[in-house]
Design an enzyme around this catalytic site. Structure first.
Site, PDB file in Angstrom:
ATOM      1  N   TYR A   1     -15.625  15.337 -18.427  1.00  0.00           N
ATOM      2  CA  TYR A   1     -16.122  13.970 -18.339  1.00  0.00           C
ATOM      3  C   TYR A   1     -17.196  13.905 -17.249  1.00  0.00           C
ATOM      4  O   TYR A   1     -17.024  14.461 -16.161  1.00  0.00           O
ATOM      5  CB  TYR A   1     -14.964  13.018 -18.035  1.00  0.00           C
ATOM      6  CG  TYR A   1     -15.383  11.654 -17.565  1.00  0.00           C
ATOM      7  CD1 TYR A   1     -16.218  10.856 -18.345  1.00  0.00           C
ATOM      8  CD2 TYR A   1     -14.971  11.154 -16.338  1.00  0.00           C
ATOM      9  CE1 TYR A   1     -16.623   9.598 -17.901  1.00  0.00           C
ATOM     10  CE2 TYR A   1     -15.357   9.905 -15.896  1.00  0.00           C
ATOM     11  CZ  TYR A   1     -16.191   9.138 -16.685  1.00  0.00           C
ATOM     12  OH  TYR A   1     -16.598   7.907 -16.252  1.00  0.00           O
TER      13      TYR A   1
ATOM     14  N   ASP B   1      -6.404  17.779 -17.074  1.00  0.00           N
ATOM     15  CA  ASP B   1      -6.634  16.387 -17.442  1.00  0.00           C
ATOM     16  C   ASP B   1      -6.112  16.203 -18.864  1.00  0.00           C
ATOM     17  O   ASP B   1      -6.631  16.789 -19.814  1.00  0.00           O
ATOM     18  CB  ASP B   1      -8.132  16.069 -17.363  1.00  0.00           C
ATOM     19  CG  ASP B   1      -8.425  14.586 -17.584  1.00  0.00           C
ATOM     20  OD1 ASP B   1      -7.767  13.982 -18.447  1.00  0.00           O
ATOM     21  OD2 ASP B   1      -9.324  14.049 -16.917  1.00  0.00           O
TER      22      ASP B   1
ATOM     23  N   LYS C   1      -7.159   4.534 -20.455  1.00  0.00           N
ATOM     24  CA  LYS C   1      -7.411   4.933 -21.835  1.00  0.00           C
ATOM     25  C   LYS C   1      -6.153   4.741 -22.697  1.00  0.00           C
ATOM     26  O   LYS C   1      -5.668   3.637 -22.849  1.00  0.00           O
ATOM     27  CB  LYS C   1      -7.928   6.363 -21.864  1.00  0.00           C
ATOM     28  CG  LYS C   1      -9.081   6.641 -20.881  1.00  0.00           C
ATOM     29  CD  LYS C   1     -10.254   5.689 -21.018  1.00  0.00           C
ATOM     30  CE  LYS C   1     -11.501   6.140 -20.269  1.00  0.00           C
ATOM     31  NZ  LYS C   1     -11.392   6.143 -18.808  1.00  0.00           N
TER      32      LYS C   1
ATOM     33  N   ARG D   1       0.834  -1.201   0.000  1.00  0.00           N
ATOM     34  CA  ARG D   1       0.000   0.000   0.000  1.00  0.00           C
ATOM     35  C   ARG D   1       0.873   1.257   0.000  1.00  0.00           C
ATOM     36  O   ARG D   1       0.495   2.292  -0.542  1.00  0.00           O
ATOM     37  CB  ARG D   1      -0.943   0.008   1.211  1.00  0.00           C
ATOM     38  CG  ARG D   1      -1.769   1.293   1.324  1.00  0.00           C
ATOM     39  CD  ARG D   1      -2.908   1.171   2.318  1.00  0.00           C
ATOM     40  NE  ARG D   1      -2.467   0.657   3.609  1.00  0.00           N
ATOM     41  CZ  ARG D   1      -1.847   1.371   4.544  1.00  0.00           C
ATOM     42  NH1 ARG D   1      -1.537   2.637   4.328  1.00  0.00           N
ATOM     43  NH2 ARG D   1      -1.523   0.811   5.692  1.00  0.00           N
TER      44      ARG D   1
END
Length: 386
Positions: A105, A176, A201, A53
């Site tokens: 988005y 972004d 993506k 983690r």
């Protein structure tokens, strides 16, 4: 001399300088360290890894690659693009105000309106490609958040000019960069402070895993994010890191091919009687064409178009075969999406319509198939429209 971006997708120069290429028995594909925890030789004798983690060698390697490509000082690999945005929002506190692009988005808008607002953060939505951002800055404005190109209407904002406004008012600029990727655009070199990616993506490129990234060149932000990623536990798992790193190796060749296909499809769509608008920044008539030429090395593989009726939009979606009617974008396969019921379904109708998203709007993520085959399918579908 700085290496070219295609080389940097494959090699980290620092590893070669330090002869780290042989640390993993000379493995060309960086290993998947599928472990949750790490043994120590004694008190204060850590290998540098304690618990996955907190840190994992496979994730660290991927983060170095992405930071290098975006020319940042650090990158953070998260479990999805939305996980990246969610973590990034933790650097703000109740009472802070952000100016954000209106044509974002839909998942980003859903997060801001339903989670961030609940946590006491205020938002002003603007068309950052054309509206006067500075006139909307308040005393408590802490950041400006943009996509360029926007999703799905492909608006182009001037990163350098917006960064000047941000710096003047002591705000951070967040960009972004999912649509163009570091292969075509590097917002940090244009004045941004944080870059966001949905690694699902184009970076991954194969529609087979989820990932997100935050990249920064600001040491104060880096320190906050490094604390937050270990605290919230949203770091990307080792196998997914390996998949994304594998995808990045072909980023350049995929982006070039998909972009060339997108240009040809945009030109095809312009000639169709039933198409009323084509939104692709590579077209000279696109209102943001000159700006994207100034700040990017390409136009990307995303395009949006309006068909003449809602019924025809449905018919296109129901008749494509090789082109898949699916959410997401950026993979090797061409996908067509209906923003009204998919990516932007949770955006209130009045907001969708104000941004130009109508029931006639279709978004295409162009893949790397032969362009003639894609156009042949579109010709067949258009010929069948009632």
């Amino acid at each position: 001399m700085k290496r070219g971006i295609n080389t940097r997708c494959l090699h980290i120069e620092q590893d070669e300088k330090e002869n780290n290429s042989f640390n993993n028995f000379g493995a060309i594909s960086y290993p998947i360290y599928q472990t949750a925890t790490y043994a120590h030789q004694g008190i204060g004798k850590s290998t540098g890894y304690d618990y996955s983690r907190l840190q994992n060698p496979t994730r660290n390697q991927l983060e170095k690659v992405v930071a290098n490509l975006e020319e940042g000082i650090d990158a953070f690999a998260l479990s999805s693009g939305m996980a990246a945005i969610t973590l990034m929002m933790e650097i703000f506190k109740p009472g802070d105000h952000l100016i954000v692009e209106a044509d974002l988005y839909g998942g980003s808008i859903r997060l801001f309106d339903n989670v961030s607002k609940k946590n006491g953060i205020d938002f002003t939505y603007l068309d950052c490609s054309s509206e006067d951002i500075e006139s909307h800055i308040k005393e408590n404005t802490k950041a400006i958040y943009i996509e360029t190109p926007t999703n799905p209407m492909m608006n182009i904002s001037d990163i350098e000019e917006i960064s000047k406004v941000a710096k003047k008012h002591n705000c951070i600029l967040i960009v972004d960069n999912t649509f163009l990727t570091p292969y075509f655009q590097n917002p940090l070199t244009l004045g941004a402070d944080i870059v966001i990616h949905s690694g699902t993506k184009f970076l991954g490129g194969h529609n087979d895993t989820l990932a997100g990234f935050i990249v920064t060149n600001n040491e104060e932000i880096q320190e906050k994010l490094r604390f937050l990623i270990k605290t919230t536990g949203s770091g990307l798992a080792p196998f997914d890191c390996w998949l994304i790193q594998r995808g990045i190796k072909t980023l350049g060749v995929r982006m070039e091919r998909a972009q060339q296909n997108a240009i040809e499809i945009a030109e095809f769509l312009k000639k169709q009687d039933k198409v009323t608008d084509v939104f692709y920044p590579g077209l000279p008539e696109h209102k943001g064409h000159n700006i994207i030429k100034k700040q990017a090395r390409g136009y990307g593989a995303m395009l949006t178009f309006n068909i003449d009726s809602e019924q025809h939009a449905y018919e296109i979606l129901e008749n494509v075969k090789m082109i898949k009617f699916a959410e997401s974008l950026g993979g090797v396969e061409t996908l067509i999406t209906y923003p009204t019921t998919q990516t932007h379904a949770d955006v209130p109708e009045e907001k969708r319509l104000a941004n130009g998203i109508t029931p006639r709007t279709l978004r295409v993520s162009v893949g790397i198939e032969d362009a003639r085959d894609l156009i042949a399918e579109l010709e067949h579908v258009f010929a069948k429209l009632s």
